[in-house]
Scaffold this motif. Structure first.
Motif, PDB file in Angstrom:
ATOM      1  N   ASP A   1      -4.137   0.813  -1.720  1.00 35.74           N
ATOM      2  CA  ASP A   1      -3.587  -0.676  -1.359  1.00 35.74           C
ATOM      3  C   ASP A   1      -3.984  -1.964  -2.483  1.00 35.74           C
TER       4      ASP A   1
ATOM      5  N   PRO B   1      -1.418  -2.278   7.319  1.00 36.93           N
ATOM      6  CA  PRO B   1       0.180  -2.052   6.865  1.00 36.93           C
ATOM      7  C   PRO B   1       1.060  -2.574   8.181  1.00 36.93           C
TER       8      PRO B   1
ATOM      9  N   GLY C   1       0.862  -1.197   0.093  1.00 34.69           N
ATOM     10  CA  GLY C   1       0.003  -0.122  -0.054  1.00 34.69           C
ATOM     11  C   GLY C   1       0.700   1.371  -0.239  1.00 34.69           C
TER      12      GLY C   1
ATOM     13  N   SER D   1       0.575   5.433   1.630  1.00 29.31           N
ATOM     14  CA  SER D   1      -0.162   6.255   2.592  1.00 29.31           C
ATOM     15  C   SER D   1       0.603   7.546   2.612  1.00 29.31           C
TER      16      SER D   1
ATOM     17  N   LEU E   1      -4.326   6.315   4.435  1.00 27.66           N
ATOM     18  CA  LEU E   1      -4.076   5.060   3.584  1.00 27.66           C
ATOM     19  C   LEU E   1      -4.428   5.502   2.398  1.00 27.66           C
TER      20      LEU E   1
END
Length: 119
Positions: A50, A106, A35, A37, A47
């Motif tokens: 992802d 995460p 992902g 962020s 975020l």
């Protein structure tokens, strides 16, 4: 130990594009969700997007239709293509590796790369 190294940040004008890359090492990349962020000054880290191990993607509402996350398992690399950038996209962008359990979690983080959108 997992290492994530981001690259591709920089200064871009509103409406422009950037592609961020994140090279992963130390784990089994193809089995992990990945992902991106971001954290703007004075704000929480959020975020942005992802991608699961089988390529399923999710995006924050603020970037849907403008950002695209992809992965290349042969290169152990995840990308974030950012188009039609806006000043509010200015932030430090962090690559992360994690897992899905209903939602994406995460676990490991890169050091971040600065993206500045300004004229």
């Amino acid at each position: 130990q997992v290492q994530l190294v981001e690259s591709g940040g920089g200064l871009v004008q509103p409406g422009g594009s950037l592609r961020l890359s994140c090279a992963a090492s130390g784990g089994i990349f193809s089995l992990n969700a990945m992902g991106w962020s971001r954290q703007a000054p004075g704000k929480e880290r959020d975020l942005v997007a992802d991608i699961s191990s089988n390529g399923r993607t999710n995006y924050a509402d603020s970037v849907k239709g403008r950002f695209t996350i992809t992965r290349d398992n042969a290169k152990n690399t995840v990308y974030l293509q950012m188009n039609n950038l806006k000043p509010e996209d200015t932030a430090v962008y962090y690559c992360n590796q994690g897992f899905h359990s209903g939602i994406y979690h995460p676990i490991d983080w890169g050091q971040g790369t600065q993206v500045t959108v300004s004229s």
